[in-house]
Design a protein around this motif. Structure first.
Motif, mmCIF file in Angstrom:
data_model
loop_
_atom_site.group_PDB
_atom_site.id
_atom_site.type_symbol
_atom_site.label_atom_id
_atom_site.label_comp_id
_atom_site.label_asym_id
_atom_site.label_seq_id
_atom_site.Cartn_x
_atom_site.Cartn_y
_atom_site.Cartn_z
ATOM 1 N N ARG A 76 0.808 -1.223 0.000
ATOM 2 C CA ARG A 76 0.000 0.000 0.000
ATOM 3 C C ARG A 76 0.839 1.270 0.000
ATOM 4 N N ASP A 78 -0.135 5.636 0.045
ATOM 5 C CA ASP A 78 -1.173 6.665 0.063
ATOM 6 C C ASP A 78 -0.751 7.848 -0.800
ATOM 7 N N LEU A 133 -2.087 -1.281 -3.632
ATOM 8 C CA LEU A 133 -3.171 -0.431 -3.127
ATOM 9 C C LEU A 133 -2.717 1.022 -3.169
ATOM 10 N N GLN A 135 -3.855 4.334 -2.258
ATOM 11 C CA GLN A 135 -4.950 4.765 -1.382
ATOM 12 C C GLN A 135 -5.030 6.276 -1.217
ATOM 13 N N ALA A 145 -8.737 4.079 3.613
ATOM 14 C CA ALA A 145 -8.549 2.630 3.716
ATOM 15 C C ALA A 145 -9.856 1.902 3.944
ATOM 16 N N CYS A 153 -11.042 -4.248 -1.809
ATOM 17 C CA CYS A 153 -9.621 -4.205 -2.182
ATOM 18 C C CYS A 153 -8.809 -5.333 -1.562
ATOM 19 N N VAL A 160 -0.661 -7.852 4.151
ATOM 20 C CA VAL A 160 -0.525 -6.472 3.662
ATOM 21 C C VAL A 160 0.744 -5.842 4.240
ATOM 22 N N GLY A 162 3.113 -2.034 4.304
ATOM 23 C CA GLY A 162 3.140 -0.596 4.038
ATOM 24 C C GLY A 162 4.417 0.023 4.570
ATOM 25 N N TYR A 340 -6.364 -1.999 7.549
ATOM 26 C CA TYR A 340 -5.906 -3.207 6.851
ATOM 27 C C TYR A 340 -5.448 -4.248 7.863
#
Length: 392
Positions: A76, A78, A133, A135, A145, A153, A160, A162, A340
């Protein structure tokens, strides 16, 4: 395969920086990232992957399918900005007045786009699937999210990952921690109403400022006298709207506050105590109150086993630009990546991005900037983990 991936990323470093600078100059606020989402989707045109747009709003979900059996890993990044007037003086500073990438999300998106492109080019060497992802709206509750999750998603996703770049950490350092790593938060707005009057005749009024001041002081007893000393919590009053005239007793005052906690039990206890103090205030001062209390981002909890896998992968990978891999202390800010982590085993970790001259400003500061060398480190760190995950 992993070494080949790292070499490809090194060759693309200039493109990562170019993308970051474009995004930095064109920031968009949470829930308004229409052009950024279009830029991301357009990047994938003609590439051998599946792209879903408008996921939970402006979210973009990219699936890289190796065509071979295996697990599915989501990664992920953002891409929203903040309502801040930039003061960096950078040649690629924000062109949108009052809006700035003051948290590094432009860098997150830049490294992720190039990493995803490279994984697509090498997907015949992978197993399973990678779900990227992209986001929106991390900065503003309820966050992007949770809407993306509701829009599917994470369907089929096993775990997951990040990354957040950190201007306060030396470039070259990577930090991790298992378990609770970032606070959960809540916000509240309360209007306390008494009875207005003339400053010369306080006995004929009921001073809302006096009552509200007592409330502000009493709030801190929740932290000092209601929480276990080994628990973590904070309450901040960021707005006290009691402005008026010197000889007028205010009839009402409005406060806005912020709550942080490292466990959901602590967050629940703080809310209970705030309500209890307000009930007591009403009796003690003869006032009334109207409370709007909102719990939003939960505590971010890293899965122990996945974090162990992540750190082992990083420690066993020779990334030339990485100088240190450390276990850090929990971080006070909150993160909607926590949603997540509530749904799937997850790991969120940090890449140092302190400017080379050692002069740094914290995240959300109008002079915030990052060392762009950190973006290649982020791409390589995430890429190495993905390579190990999809070939194990």
């Amino acid at each position: 395969m992993k070494q080949q991936l790292l070499e490809k990323l090194t060759e693309k470093q200039d493109r990562i920086i170019e993308i970051r600078r474009y995004l930095h100059a064109h920031p968009e606020l949470s829930f308004q990232e229409e052009n950024t989402a279009a830029y991301i989707a357009n990047f994938y045109k003609g590439k051998d992957c599946d792209v879903r747009t408008n996921v939970g709003g402006h979210g973009v979900v990219v699936t890289i399918d190796s065509g071979k059996p295996g697990r599915t890993l989501a990664i992920r990044a953002d891409f929203d900005a903040l309502p801040i007037q930039e003061e960096t003086g950078l040649p690629f500073a924000s062109e949108n007045p009052g809006v700035m990438h003051a948290c590094g999300h432009d860098g997150h998106t830049a490294y992720m786009l190039i990493l995803a492109e490279t994984l697509i080019e090498m997907k015949n060497q992978l197993q399973g699937k990678i779900v990227v992802l992209h986001q929106p709206a991390e900065e503003t509750p309820p966050g992007g999210a949770i809407a993306m999750i509701r829009d599917g998603c994470l369907d089929g996703v096993d775990e997951v990952l990040g990354i957040h770049v950190m201007s306060t950490m030396p470039t070259g350092e990577i930090a991790y921690r298992e378990g609770a790593i970032q606070t959960g938060r809540a916000s509240f707005k309360v209007k306390i109403t008494g009875r207005g009057g003339h400053g010369s005749s306080p006995h004929m009024a009921n001073d809302a400022i006096v009552a509200t001041s007592e409330f502000v002081v009493a709030l801190q007893t929740i932290i000092s006298r209601r929480l276990n000393p080994f628990d973590v919590g904070s309450i901040t009053i960021g707005s006290f709207d009691g402005k008026g005239s010197s000889n007028v007793i205010k009839d009402a005052v409005t406060l806005e506050g912020d709550v942080r906690a490292m466990t959901e039990a602590t967050r629940t206890l703080i809310e209970k105590e705030i309500r209890r103090i307000l009930d007591g205030l009403a009796v003690m001062f003869g006032v009334t109150y109207d409370l709007d209390y909102k719990n939003d981002y939960p505590v971010l909890v890293n899965d122990v086993a996945l974090t162990e896998f992540v750190t082992k992968s990083l420690q066993e990978t020779a990334i030339a630009e990485v100088t240190e891999i450390t276990r850090c202390e929990p971080q006070p800010p909150s993160e909607d990546f926590a949603y997540y982590a509530q749904e799937r085993p997850s790991c969120f970790f940090y890449v140092g991005a302190m400017p080379a001259n050692g002069v740094f400003y914290p995240h959300h500061h109008p002079k915030f900037d990052i060392n762009e060398a950190s973006l290649l480190i982020a791409a390589k760190a995430m890429g190495a983990i993905v390579a190990d995950y999809t070939t194990k």
